[in-house]
Design an enzyme around this catalytic site. Structure first.
Site, PDB file in Angstrom:
ATOM      1  N   HIS A   1      -1.796   4.450   2.363  1.00  0.00           N
ATOM      2  CA  HIS A   1      -0.638   5.397   2.013  1.00  0.00           C
ATOM      3  C   HIS A   1      -1.262   6.556   0.953  1.00  0.00           C
ATOM      4  O   HIS A   1      -0.490   7.708   1.119  1.00  0.00           O
ATOM      5  CB  HIS A   1       0.655   4.600   1.444  1.00  0.00           C
ATOM      6  CG  HIS A   1       1.345   3.478   2.430  1.00  0.00           C
ATOM      7  ND1 HIS A   1       1.920   4.264   3.558  1.00  0.00           N
ATOM      8  CD2 HIS A   1       1.726   2.495   2.380  1.00  0.00           C
ATOM      9  CE1 HIS A   1       2.630   3.323   4.306  1.00  0.00           C
ATOM     10  NE2 HIS A   1       2.507   2.334   3.637  1.00  0.00           N
TER      11      HIS A   1
ATOM     12  N   GLU B   1       3.510   4.348   8.678  1.00  0.00           N
ATOM     13  CA  GLU B   1       2.706   3.023   8.524  1.00  0.00           C
ATOM     14  C   GLU B   1       1.429   3.296   9.049  1.00  0.00           C
ATOM     15  O   GLU B   1       0.815   2.303   8.781  1.00  0.00           O
ATOM     16  CB  GLU B   1       3.568   1.936   8.890  1.00  0.00           C
ATOM     17  CG  GLU B   1       4.799   1.525   8.053  1.00  0.00           C
ATOM     18  CD  GLU B   1       4.393   1.221   6.299  1.00  0.00           C
ATOM     19  OE1 GLU B   1       3.249   0.840   6.306  1.00  0.00           O
ATOM     20  OE2 GLU B   1       5.114   1.581   5.324  1.00  0.00           O
TER      21      GLU B   1
ATOM     22  N   HIS C   1      -4.152  -1.453   2.147  1.00  0.00           N
ATOM     23  CA  HIS C   1      -2.769  -0.918   2.945  1.00  0.00           C
ATOM     24  C   HIS C   1      -2.179   0.407   2.100  1.00  0.00           C
ATOM     25  O   HIS C   1      -2.204   1.278   2.674  1.00  0.00           O
ATOM     26  CB  HIS C   1      -1.948  -2.033   3.051  1.00  0.00           C
ATOM     27  CG  HIS C   1      -0.717  -1.652   3.673  1.00  0.00           C
ATOM     28  ND1 HIS C   1      -0.337  -1.723   5.287  1.00  0.00           N
ATOM     29  CD2 HIS C   1       0.531  -0.860   3.050  1.00  0.00           C
ATOM     30  CE1 HIS C   1       0.872  -1.001   5.186  1.00  0.00           C
ATOM     31  NE2 HIS C   1       1.407  -0.822   4.208  1.00  0.00           N
ATOM     32  N   GLU C   2      -2.144  -0.228   0.977  1.00  0.00           N
ATOM     33  CA  GLU C   2      -1.646   0.762  -0.212  1.00  0.00           C
ATOM     34  C   GLU C   2      -2.346   2.117  -0.472  1.00  0.00           C
ATOM     35  O   GLU C   2      -1.794   3.149  -0.637  1.00  0.00           O
ATOM     36  CB  GLU C   2      -1.363   0.029  -1.610  1.00  0.00           C
ATOM     37  CG  GLU C   2      -0.177  -1.131  -1.409  1.00  0.00           C
ATOM     38  CD  GLU C   2       1.225  -0.586  -0.640  1.00  0.00           C
ATOM     39  OE1 GLU C   2       1.624   0.728  -0.727  1.00  0.00           O
ATOM     40  OE2 GLU C   2       1.948  -1.353  -0.082  1.00  0.00           O
TER      41      GLU C   2
END
Length: 562
Positions: free
Chosen positions: A515, A540, A511-512
Site C-alpha cells: 500500500h 488491494e 502487505h502494508e
C-alpha cells in the site's frame, strides 16, 4: 522495560540525526499542529480556503481549470481529514485525540456542504458537456467528481416529500435515532442528515472497538505458554491458602493470572498458541462479542444505511455501495461469491475434516467436533508436525529491523529507489517509536515520505494499516506535491528494536508496504487519483502482490542473512 525499549529506539533515531538543532514544526510537519488546539485553526483555514476556491470556480468558464480547482479543494479538505484520522487512531496524548476527533467531524460537515453545492456541481456538469476537457485523466477526474456529487444526492429532486426526519442525539455516549414526521422535508437535506448520522455511527463503532475491546482474565497464569505471556497483562487475585490447620480460615494467598484483551492482535496470539481449549473458547467468544455497546450502534447504522440507500433510489445499501465499482451491482457480487463457494466447497470440506481428525487424534477423543476456536491452534500444530517447524525459532530469523532493511533491498531491486531514515523536526512525531523515511531515487530525487509506527501500545489503532496524510499531485510543469503516508502496525515492542516477527507478521508488513509503495510511487495529475485513491476493487492489488515476496525464497534468504 518499556521505558528502556523506548530509550533504545530514541538512541537509534538520534544516530541518524545531524548535530544541528532540529527545526520546530507541528505534527506531521504541519506548522499549525504545534499544539492539539491547532486542529481548530487547521479546520478554519481549510474551510476558508475551500470557500475561496468555490467563489473562484463560480467565475470560471467551462475548462480544465475547474477540475484543477476542485482537486485543490479536495486536497485542502483531505489534508485535514487524513491528519485527524491518523491522530485519532495513534496519538498517545488524549487531548490530541479529542481535538482530532472534533476536527474530523467539523471538516466532514463542511465536506457535506461542498458535496451538495450546486455551484460546483453545475460547473463540473458544464465542463463535461462542452467537451473542453482534453486529457483522459482530466475527463476521468471530472466524471469521478460528478459521481461523488451524485452519491451525496445533489441530483435528487427538491420539493415536498412525506419523509421521516432524522435527528442524531448523543446522550451519555449512546446514540439514539429520534424520528418525527415532516411533510415538507427536502430529499437532499434528508440525505445530508443521513450521511452525517452514518458517519457519526461509524466513528462511534470504531471508537468502541479501540476503547472498549473487552478482556478475559485467565487463572492460573500457567494456562498460557510462558513464551507468549509477555503479550498479556499480569494480574492477581486472592484465594484461600491451603493449610493443614483450620484455625485461621481467612488466611489467603495471591494467585497469578493474565488478562487477555480481545483486540485482534492479542486474540490471534492466544488462539494460535494456547493449548487449553477452555481458554481459547473464552477468548474467542470475548473477541466476537465485545464491545457489546456496538450491537445498538450496528442496529442504528443498518437502519440509517437502508433509509439512505432507498432515498437514493436503490434497493439496498449494498446496491448503492457497489455501484461505482467494477462489479457494478450486488447481484454480480453475490453470483461471484456463490460460484466461488461451489467451486471450493469440496476442498474446504476435505480440509475441515482433516483438521477435525487431527484434533481427535491429538486429544484422543473419537467424536470431538472442530470448534471455531480450534482452527488456528490445530492448523499450527499440523504445520509444525508436518514440517518440524517451531514458530518461535522461525521468528528468531525475522527481527523487525532486519525486515525493514530487507524490504529496502527489495524496493531498490524493483524500482531503483531506496528508503533513507531522516530526522524529524521538533513536534513532528507523535511517539518515540516513530521514525521517518524518505523514498529516494538517484535520478528523480525524493519520491515521497513515510512515517513508520510499528509497535503496539495502549489506545493505539488495534490492527495494521496504511494512512494517507497528503496525496501526490502535479502543481506545475516542474513541481510535484510529494505524498506523505504513515504505515501503522501493532507488533510486540517488549524487545525494542530486536522485536521478532512471526512469519504472518512479516506477510502483514509486506502487505502494508505494498500500500505504501502504491501511494509513494504513483504520479498523478490530481490528488483525487493519488495512490490508493482508486476503485476499491483494485486498491488491494499492489498490497496482495507484494505479500508474495514474503514467501519468496530469495527475499527470505536476504532478510535472514542480514
Amino acid at each position: 522495560m518499556l521505558l528502556r525499549a523506548a530509550a533504545i529506539r530514541r538512541a537509534a533515531v538520534a544516530a541518524y540525526s545531524t548535530a544541528a538543532a532540529r527545526p520546530e514544526t507541528g505534527l506531521y510537519g504541519f506548522d499549525v499542529l504545534r499544539t492539539a488546539k491547532g486542529f481548530r485553526r487547521f479546520v478554519d483555514e481549510a474551510i476558508q480556503r475551500s470557500d475561496e476556491l468555490v467563489a473562484h470556480i463560480s467565475q470560471l468558464p467551462p475548462s480544465a481549470e475547474i477540475v484543477h480547482a476542485m482537486d485543490e479543494i479536495s486536497n485542502t479538505v483531505c489534508s485535514v481529514i487524513d491528519s485527524a484520522e491518523l491522530c485519532r487512531n495513534t496519538h498517545p496524548d488524549r487531548e490530541f485525540v479529542e481535538e482530532g476527533d472534533k476536527a474530523s467531524m467539523r471538516i466532514y460537515e463542511h465536506l457535506q456542504y461542498l458535496n451538495t453545492n450546486t455551484t460546483l456541481y453545475n460547473a463540473i456538469l458544464k465542463a463535461e458537456s462542452e467537451g473542453v476537457l482534453l486529457t483522459d485523466e482530466t475527463r476521468k477526474a471530472a466524471n469521478n467528481l460528478r459521481v461523488d456529487f451524485e452519491k451525496g444526492g445533489i441530483h435528487l429532486p427538491k420539493g415536498c416529500h412525506a419523509q421521516v426526519y432524522f435527528k442524531l442525539l448523543l446522550v451519555n455516549f449512546h446514540f439514539y435515532l429520534e424520528t418525527q414526521c415532516s411533510s415538507t422535508a427536502d430529499k437532499l437535506e434528508r440525505v445530508n442528515q443521513l450521511n452525517l448520522g452514518i458517519a457519526q455511527l461509524g466513528r462511534k463503532f470504531n471508537e468502541n472497538i479501540m476503547m472498549k475491546p473487552g478482556f478475559v482474565d485467565i487463572y492460573p497464569a500457567s494456562c498460557i505458554p510462558r513464551n507468549i505471556q509477555h503479550n498479556f497483562k499480569a494480574i492477581s487475585r486472592s484465594r484461600p491458602r491451603v493449610v493443614e490447620e483450620q484455625s485461621n480460615p481467612m488466611n489467603t494467598t495471591r494467585q497469578k493470572g493474565l488478562r487477555i484483551l480481545a483486540d485482534s492482535g492479542t486474540l490471534s496470539s492466544a488462539l494460535r498458541w494456547v493449548s487449553d481449549e477452555e481458554v481459547r473458547r473464552q477468548v474467542f467468544i470475548a473477541g466476537n462479542s465485545e464491545p457489546r455497546e456496538n450491537i445498538a450502534v450496528l442496529d442504528e447504522l443498518i437502519d440509517a444505511r437502508d433509509e439512505f440507500a432507498k432515498t437514493m433510489g436503490c434497493k439496498s445499501y449494498a446496491e448503492f455501495a457497489i455501484r461505482p465499482n467494477m462489479a457494478a451491482s450486488a447481484d454480480v457480487v453475490m453470483a461471484f461469491l456463490n460460484d466461488l463457494s461451489d467451486i471450493v466447497r469440496h476442498k474446504a470440506d476435505e480440509e475441515f475434516n482433516t483438521i477435525r481428525d487431527f484434533k481427535r487424534r491429538i486429544c484422543n477423543q473419537k467424536s470431538a467436533d472442530l470448534e471455531p476456536w480450534d482452527e488456528d491452534y490445530f492448523i499450527g500444530m499440523m504445520k509444525s508436525s508436518a514440517h518440524s517447524v517451531d514458530p518461535s525459532v522461525v521468528a528468531s530469523y525475522f527481527p523487525s529491523s532486519q525486515c525493514i532493511k530487507g524490504l529496502n533491498v527489495l524496493v531498490e531491486s524493483l524500482f531503483g529507489a531506496t528508503f533513507n531514515q531522516i530526522p524529524m523536526g521538533d513536534g513532528e512525531s507523535w511517539h518515540p517509536d516513530v521514525i521517518k523515511l524518505s523514498l529516494h531515487h538517484p535520478d528523480q530525487g525524493d519520491l515521497g515520505f513515510m512515517y513508520l509506527d510499528l509497535y503496539s501500545r495502549k489506545a493505539k489503532y488495534p490492527g495494521c494499516a496504511h494512512f494517507a496524510i497528503r496525496g501526490g499531485r502535479r502543481l506545475s510543469d516542474s513541481e510535484y506535491q510529494l505524498p506523505i503516508i504513515a504505515l501503522v502496525c501493532n507488533f510486540s515492542s517488549s524487545r525494542g528494536l530486536t522485536a521478532r516477527l512471526n512469519h504472518w507478521d512479516v506477510e502483514t508488513l509486506f502487505h502494508e508496504f505494498g500500500h505504501a509503495l502504491h501511494s509513494l510511487l504513483s504520479r498523478t495529475e490530481y490528488q483525487h487519483f493519488s495512490g490508493t485513491r482508486v476503485a476499491l476493487d483494485v486498491a488491494e492489488t499492489p498490497s496482495n502482490l507484494f505479500e508474495f515476496y514474503a514467501w519468496g525464497l530469495p527475499c527470505i534468504e536476504d532478510i535472514c542473512s542480514r
